[in-house]
Design an enzyme around this catalytic site. Sequence first.
Site, PDB file in Angstrom:
ATOM      1  N   HIS A 140      84.466  16.764  72.454  1.00 17.35           N
ATOM      2  CA  HIS A 140      84.471  17.912  71.748  1.00 17.35           C
ATOM      3  C   HIS A 140      83.469  18.845  71.958  1.00 17.35           C
ATOM      4  O   HIS A 140      83.378  20.170  71.828  1.00 17.35           O
ATOM      5  CB  HIS A 140      83.927  17.428  70.281  1.00 17.35           C
ATOM      6  CG  HIS A 140      84.809  16.652  69.212  1.00 17.35           C
ATOM      7  ND1 HIS A 140      86.196  16.852  69.294  1.00 17.35           N
ATOM      8  CD2 HIS A 140      84.681  15.558  68.874  1.00 17.35           C
ATOM      9  CE1 HIS A 140      86.810  15.906  68.513  1.00 17.35           C
ATOM     10  NE2 HIS A 140      85.979  15.172  68.356  1.00 17.35           N
ATOM     11  N   HIS A 186      90.935  12.013  67.329  1.00 18.94           N
ATOM     12  CA  HIS A 186      90.632  13.350  67.091  1.00 18.94           C
ATOM     13  C   HIS A 186      91.012  14.299  68.684  1.00 18.94           C
ATOM     14  O   HIS A 186      91.160  13.626  69.497  1.00 18.94           O
ATOM     15  CB  HIS A 186      89.344  13.759  66.808  1.00 18.94           C
ATOM     16  CG  HIS A 186      88.657  13.022  65.863  1.00 18.94           C
ATOM     17  ND1 HIS A 186      88.055  11.974  65.879  1.00 18.94           N
ATOM     18  CD2 HIS A 186      88.689  13.160  64.478  1.00 18.94           C
ATOM     19  CE1 HIS A 186      87.837  11.259  64.849  1.00 18.94           C
ATOM     20  NE2 HIS A 186      87.981  12.201  63.736  1.00 18.94           N
TER      21      HIS A 186
HETATM   22  C1  SP5 Z   1      84.063  11.641  69.300  1.00 17.48           C
HETATM   23  C2  SP5 Z   1      84.402  11.826  67.992  1.00 17.48           C
HETATM   24  O1  SP5 Z   1      85.636  10.946  67.456  1.00 17.48           O
HETATM   25  N1  SP5 Z   1      84.075  12.701  67.177  1.00 17.48           N
HETATM   26  C3  SP5 Z   1      84.505  12.611  65.967  1.00 17.48           C
HETATM   27  C4  SP5 Z   1      84.063  13.720  65.069  1.00 17.48           C
HETATM   28  C5  SP5 Z   1      84.623  13.738  63.644  1.00 17.48           C
HETATM   29  N2  SP5 Z   1      83.656  13.517  62.709  1.00 17.48           N
HETATM   30  C6  SP5 Z   1      84.100  14.079  61.403  1.00 17.48           C
HETATM   31  C7  SP5 Z   1      83.266  13.680  60.500  1.00 17.48           C
HETATM   32  C8  SP5 Z   1      83.634  14.233  59.277  1.00 17.48           C
HETATM   33  C9  SP5 Z   1      82.798  13.438  58.022  1.00 17.48           C
HETATM   34  N3  SP5 Z   1      83.046  12.013  58.006  1.00 17.48           N
HETATM   35  C10 SP5 Z   1      83.426  11.705  56.865  1.00 17.48           C
HETATM   36  C11 SP5 Z   1      83.809  10.212  56.826  1.00 17.48           C
HETATM   37  C12 SP5 Z   1      84.640   9.783  55.790  1.00 17.48           C
HETATM   38  N4  SP5 Z   1      85.114   8.493  55.755  1.00 17.48           N
HETATM   39 ZN    ZN Z   2      87.352  10.770  67.474  1.00 15.87          ZN
END
Ligand code: SP5
Ligand code: ZN
Length: 357
Positions: A171, A209
Amino acid sequence: MSLPVPVVWSEDCLRHEPGGEVWLGVRDPGTEVPARALVLRDALAAAGAPVVPARPHGEQVLRAVHDPLLLEHLAGIWRDWDAAGLPASYGRDRVVPYVFPTEAMLAGLPIRSPAAVHGRVGRFCYDTMTLIGPGSWAAIRGAADAALTAAELVGSGERLAYALCRPPGHHATAAAYGGSCYLNNAAIAAQALRESGAARVAVIDIDAHHGNGTQMIFYGRADVFYGSLHVDPGAGWFPHYAGYAGERGAGPGQGANRNLPLAPGTGDSDWLAALDVLCAEARALRPDAVVVSLGLDAAATDPESPLCVTEAGYLAAGRKVAALGPAVLIQEGGYDLPTLGALAVAAVSGAAAGAYG
Ligand code: SP5
Ligand code: ZN
């Protein structure tokens, strides 16, 4: 049954303790924790993979991908934050920005570097989930060193190497960090492969992602293909603003970017069919080397994505991507500690079968 793939590792990767993530205004415990790296290392070592130390590198090689101002910022921001008394006097134990100088805010004004630390921490960051603490820079460098060491192994004749990068990287853009990523380990590896003689490099990103950072670093270039499978950002998933099918590259890079967004709930068969499409496009470019952004968070068990891939899916995926050419596997996401080790062993075993089978 020994896994013949070098696992490049830096002890420094344990030193990044983000201490949670601020999501929608609330600090949650976060899932990008140091234990991830230990689980991955121990599972791969137990499967027989040799663990090799990351070799330290200078900053010059990082500047081939990143804005020197981002590097300077990341290298010094904890020290400045601490010196300003933010942890000791204000209870702010991690660097978290609160003002982001977006293009729309500036509306043409030149970007400044405000003297106040709390004012300038938003300049190189695009979300509130990517915290910085005292050991973060050492770990960020350790992860980049692991990626570079693995790229050097492949550049000097190894068919396959795995870099146990933590924090992850896909990212991170040329000049901004976010999404639990600070420097783009995969892009750094791809650029190093280019400079060591690979005329064309294919980056295949199977993290759950979209790797918006990697995409944008290579968006205008024809020499590095970027292809990604990921949960549809339009269905409500990070990174929300990039990862759509219409993003195909620009200028000389037109056509060298390929996104295959997938519906939440997608499982092995549709995920692997989409990977076949990416691999066919990558193969058509006859890449001299392959970089795989190996996120394990597409697994059904993972708390951060709604994709439903199994260990068998990761085994098959590893085989497909490593069959494309000499391959550097870069660890990205993957957050379910109880299943993470077996997922990594499946993916890396599949890659070994694709490379040597
Ligand atoms: C490297 C990678 O996989 N980065 C991922 C970043 C995405 N994070 C998003 C987080 C959103 C908040 N998490 C909520 C979890 C609900 N189960
Ligand atoms: Zn990821």
